[in-house]
Design an enzyme around this catalytic site. Structure first.
Site, PDB file in Angstrom:
ATOM      1  N   GLU A  61       0.828  -1.200   0.000  1.00  0.00           N
ATOM      2  CA  GLU A  61       0.000   0.000   0.000  1.00  0.00           C
ATOM      3  C   GLU A  61       0.866   1.256   0.000  1.00  0.00           C
ATOM      4  O   GLU A  61       0.602   2.211  -0.743  1.00  0.00           O
ATOM      5  CB  GLU A  61      -0.936   0.022   1.200  1.00  0.00           C
ATOM      6  N   TRP A  83      -8.291  -2.274  -0.071  1.00  0.00           N
ATOM      7  CA  TRP A  83      -9.099  -1.196  -0.640  1.00  0.00           C
ATOM      8  C   TRP A  83     -10.232  -1.726  -1.522  1.00  0.00           C
ATOM      9  O   TRP A  83     -10.943  -0.947  -2.166  1.00  0.00           O
ATOM     10  CB  TRP A  83      -8.223  -0.247  -1.461  1.00  0.00           C
ATOM     11  N   TYR A 147      -4.908   9.105  -1.840  1.00  0.00           N
ATOM     12  CA  TYR A 147      -3.571   9.451  -1.352  1.00  0.00           C
ATOM     13  C   TYR A 147      -2.497   9.599  -2.431  1.00  0.00           C
ATOM     14  O   TYR A 147      -1.772  10.598  -2.467  1.00  0.00           O
ATOM     15  CB  TYR A 147      -3.104   8.414  -0.328  1.00  0.00           C
ATOM     16  N   CYS A 194      -7.865   9.903   5.781  1.00  0.00           N
ATOM     17  CA  CYS A 194      -7.875   9.859   7.247  1.00  0.00           C
ATOM     18  C   CYS A 194      -6.547  10.363   7.781  1.00  0.00           C
ATOM     19  O   CYS A 194      -6.505  11.127   8.733  1.00  0.00           O
ATOM     20  CB  CYS A 194      -8.140   8.437   7.727  1.00  0.00           C
ATOM     21  N   ARG A 214      -6.844  12.589  11.130  1.00  0.00           N
ATOM     22  CA  ARG A 214      -8.121  13.160  11.576  1.00  0.00           C
ATOM     23  C   ARG A 214      -9.043  12.100  12.168  1.00  0.00           C
ATOM     24  O   ARG A 214      -9.858  12.377  13.052  1.00  0.00           O
ATOM     25  CB  ARG A 214      -8.834  13.856  10.411  1.00  0.00           C
ATOM     26  N   ASP A 217      -9.393   4.297  12.891  1.00  0.00           N
ATOM     27  CA  ASP A 217      -9.982   3.019  13.279  1.00  0.00           C
ATOM     28  C   ASP A 217      -8.895   2.275  14.057  1.00  0.00           C
ATOM     29  O   ASP A 217      -7.968   1.710  13.477  1.00  0.00           O
ATOM     30  CB  ASP A 217     -10.387   2.263  12.007  1.00  0.00           C
TER      31      ASP A 217
END
Length: 311
Positions: A61, A83, A147, A194, A214, A217
């Protein structure tokens, strides 16, 4: 070992002091606002050991981000499925989809055994099409301006390349910052970022990184984020001929989903092992790296703990 102890403190803080809060997914969470963890990268790679973390998912990733890619085809080619759900959602909501009703699949798959079987079949069809059909992959595999796009082309600025050049040429700068939060393109992303921005800091020839996230999980996402940004720091330090400092992880809304409480409690009962190490092949440019160039060594962990993802 320190990584697990820092992480455990966060989990206990949320379980003991967190407030119940509704969320976008409808699952519900226990949440706190504002929390910080610190990891000394010179003392080992902070990959959690109280549950097994698939390092291939972390590294593939991160390399996907570095390359500026936004299509899950690269991830699937490297056996990375983290994803899939967001791309799958685009397909099942399109006019091209003719299979069984997959509405609200994230919740239904947990409580309906027959539906779970149908979902698994449709996901396999979807993945096979992404890997075998370039036009299908282009249409349904792309997640929008997530991203990788922001790292490498934020309003036509290659932030990551510029950042590395700044670290090499002006390491004392207080502007060594990369932002994934692009207000003009939030609506074009499958999932708004995130982990929104990070800043590098050079002192005594050591490179440190602070991430502001921000939304976190804590059971499923945060362990990956810790490892990913620690690895990014290691890679950039190697290219810039710097030693390793700290990874500082600052969280906004840190939450545990209500259907993860039992899994977190199980993990908290486990004793951690020593931290593993990372071996990075020699390279000149971070953008030339391949999957085989980064190897995890001496990783001992407890078994995986499965939990549903909230989409």
């Amino acid at each position: 070992m320190l990584a697990d102890l820092e992480y455990k403190k966060l989990c206990l803080k949320i379980l003991e002091d967190g407030e119940l809060k509704e969320d976008r997914t409808g699952v519900g969470t226990k949440s706190i606002f504002g929390y910080q963890m610190r990891f000394d990268l010179s003392k080992g790679f902070p990959l959690l050991t109280t549950k097994k973390i698939n390092f291939n998912l972390v590294w593939s990733e991160l390399l996907w981000f570095i390359k500026g890619d936004t299509n899950i085809k690269f991830l699937l080619e490297n056996n990375n499925n983290i994803w899939n759900e967001w791309a799958f959602k685009n397909w099942i909501e399109s006019e091209d989809y003719t299979g069984p009703d997959m509405t609200n699949f994230g919740h239904r798959v947990l409580n309906d055994e027959e539906f779970a079987k149908q979902y698994k079949e449709q996901m396999k069809i979807f993945k096979d099409k992404i890997l075998s059909d370039d036009s299908f992959a282009k249409k349904y595999g792309d997640l929008g301006n997530v991203y990788g796009k922001q790292w490498r082309n934020f309003n036509e600025i290659d932030q990551l390349k510029t950042l590395i050049e700044q670290i090499k040429n002006n390491p004392s700068s207080r502007r060594l910052i990369l932002s994934a939060w692009n207000p003009s393109e939030i609506d074009t992303m499958a999932l708004p970022p995130c982990h929104t921005m990070f800043q590098f800091y050079v002192q005594d020839n050591k490179l440190s990184c602070q991430l502001y996230q921000r939304s976190g999980d804590v059971f499923l996402g945060i362990p990956f984020n810790i490892a990913s940004y620690s690895l990014l720091t290691m890679l950039i330090a190697k290219e810039c001929n710097l030693e390793l400092g700290e990874f500082v992880h600052t969280l906004g809304d840190a939450h545990i989903y209500s259907n993860h409480f039992d899994q977190v409690k199980l993990q908290m009962e486990r004793e951690p092992y020593n931290s593993p190490n990372i071996n990075i092949n020699e390279f000149d440019n971070i953008f030339d790296l391949e999957i085989s160039d980064v190897i995890l060594e001496n990783y001992e962990s407890h078994p995986f703990i499965k939990a549903p993802i909230a989409v």
